[in-house]
Scaffold this motif. Structure first.
Motif, PDB file in Angstrom:
ATOM      1  N   GLY A  65       0.849  -1.071  -0.058  1.00  0.00           N
ATOM      2  CA  GLY A  65       0.011  -0.026   0.093  1.00  0.00           C
ATOM      3  C   GLY A  65       0.918   1.379   0.016  1.00  0.00           C
ATOM      4  N   ALA A  66       0.357   2.310  -0.476  1.00  0.00           N
ATOM      5  CA  ALA A  66       0.756   3.696  -0.685  1.00  0.00           C
ATOM      6  C   ALA A  66      -0.376   4.496  -0.508  1.00  0.00           C
ATOM      7  CB  ALA A  66       1.778   3.785  -1.752  1.00  0.00           C
ATOM      8  N   PRO A  67      -0.260   5.770   0.004  1.00  0.00           N
ATOM      9  CA  PRO A  67      -1.315   6.729   0.103  1.00  0.00           C
ATOM     10  C   PRO A  67      -1.582   7.405  -1.364  1.00  0.00           C
ATOM     11  CG  PRO A  67       0.529   7.537   1.376  1.00  0.00           C
ATOM     12  CD  PRO A  67       0.820   6.155   0.993  1.00  0.00           C
ATOM     13  N   ALA A  95      -6.707  -3.073  -1.038  1.00  0.00           N
ATOM     14  CA  ALA A  95      -6.910  -4.321  -0.995  1.00  0.00           C
ATOM     15  C   ALA A  95      -7.473  -4.980   0.240  1.00  0.00           C
ATOM     16  CB  ALA A  95      -5.901  -5.228  -1.381  1.00  0.00           C
ATOM     17  N   ASP A  96      -7.363  -3.969   1.325  1.00  0.00           N
ATOM     18  CA  ASP A  96      -8.010  -4.260   2.640  1.00  0.00           C
ATOM     19  C   ASP A  96      -8.261  -2.807   3.342  1.00  0.00           C
ATOM     20  OD1 ASP A  96      -5.528  -2.848   3.834  1.00  0.00           O
ATOM     21  OD2 ASP A  96      -4.561  -4.781   3.571  1.00  0.00           O
ATOM     22  N   ALA A  97      -8.983  -3.071   4.263  1.00  0.00           N
ATOM     23  CA  ALA A  97      -9.604  -1.608   4.863  1.00  0.00           C
ATOM     24  C   ALA A  97      -8.486  -0.803   5.551  1.00  0.00           C
ATOM     25  CB  ALA A  97     -10.435  -2.154   5.962  1.00  0.00           C
ATOM     26  N   LEU A 102      -2.532  -2.882  -2.111  1.00  0.00           N
ATOM     27  CA  LEU A 102      -3.199  -2.326  -3.133  1.00  0.00           C
ATOM     28  C   LEU A 102      -3.505  -3.513  -4.342  1.00  0.00           C
ATOM     29  CD1 LEU A 102      -1.239   1.022  -3.939  1.00  0.00           C
ATOM     30  CD2 LEU A 102      -3.528   0.734  -2.553  1.00  0.00           C
ATOM     31  N   ASP A 103      -4.500  -3.306  -4.649  1.00  0.00           N
ATOM     32  CA  ASP A 103      -4.732  -4.156  -6.052  1.00  0.00           C
ATOM     33  C   ASP A 103      -4.980  -3.458  -7.083  1.00  0.00           C
ATOM     34  OD1 ASP A 103      -5.285  -6.705  -4.853  1.00  0.00           O
ATOM     35  OD2 ASP A 103      -7.272  -6.491  -4.451  1.00  0.00           O
ATOM     36  N   CYS A 104      -4.017  -3.524  -8.068  1.00  0.00           N
ATOM     37  CA  CYS A 104      -3.836  -3.167  -9.403  1.00  0.00           C
ATOM     38  C   CYS A 104      -4.672  -4.009 -10.523  1.00  0.00           C
ATOM     39  CB  CYS A 104      -2.534  -2.782  -9.684  1.00  0.00           C
ATOM     40  SG  CYS A 104      -1.556  -2.036  -8.879  1.00  0.00           S
TER      41      CYS A 104
END
Length: 112
Positions: A65-67, A95-97, A102-104
């Protein structure tokens, strides 16, 4: 090696417009860096007719993840490269709360 099954090293690339010298432009791809990912094929199909057939595979590529706004966060319109294989990113979602990954959602096209 990456954690959580993220064991594929991909190059993250973005496109830049450059003048073509005739009043138009061309897209040139440049590498932004490397990311570790987990790749899951989702669906595939053939598109086109005759000699113009193209194999299209949809992928879910999970990364750390990345913002939003962080240059390490993949964006739609960018692409991921694995050797000669190219994956055009169409959408990105957490991908999660907690946003740890992240899902690409990407499309790979292979001219056959």
């Amino acid at each position: 090696m990456a954690a959580s099954g993220m064991n594929v090293r991909l190059a993250l690339e973005t496109s830049d417009r450059q003048p073509d010298g005739m009043g138009g432009h061309r897209l040139v791809w440049r590498q932004l860096g490397w990311i570790w990912a987990r790749m899951d094929a989702r669906s595939g199909r053939e598109q086109g007719m005759g000699a113009g057939m193209v194999s299209v595979v949809q992928w879910r590529i999970t990364t750390r993840g990345a913002p939003v706004g962080d240059p390490r966060r993949p964006r739609p319109g960018q692409r991921l490269r694995l050797g000669q294989r190219l994956f055009l990113i169409e959408a990105v979602a957490e991908a999660d709360a907690l946003g740890r990954s992240l899902d690409c959602f990407a499309r790979e096209e292979d001219l056959t």
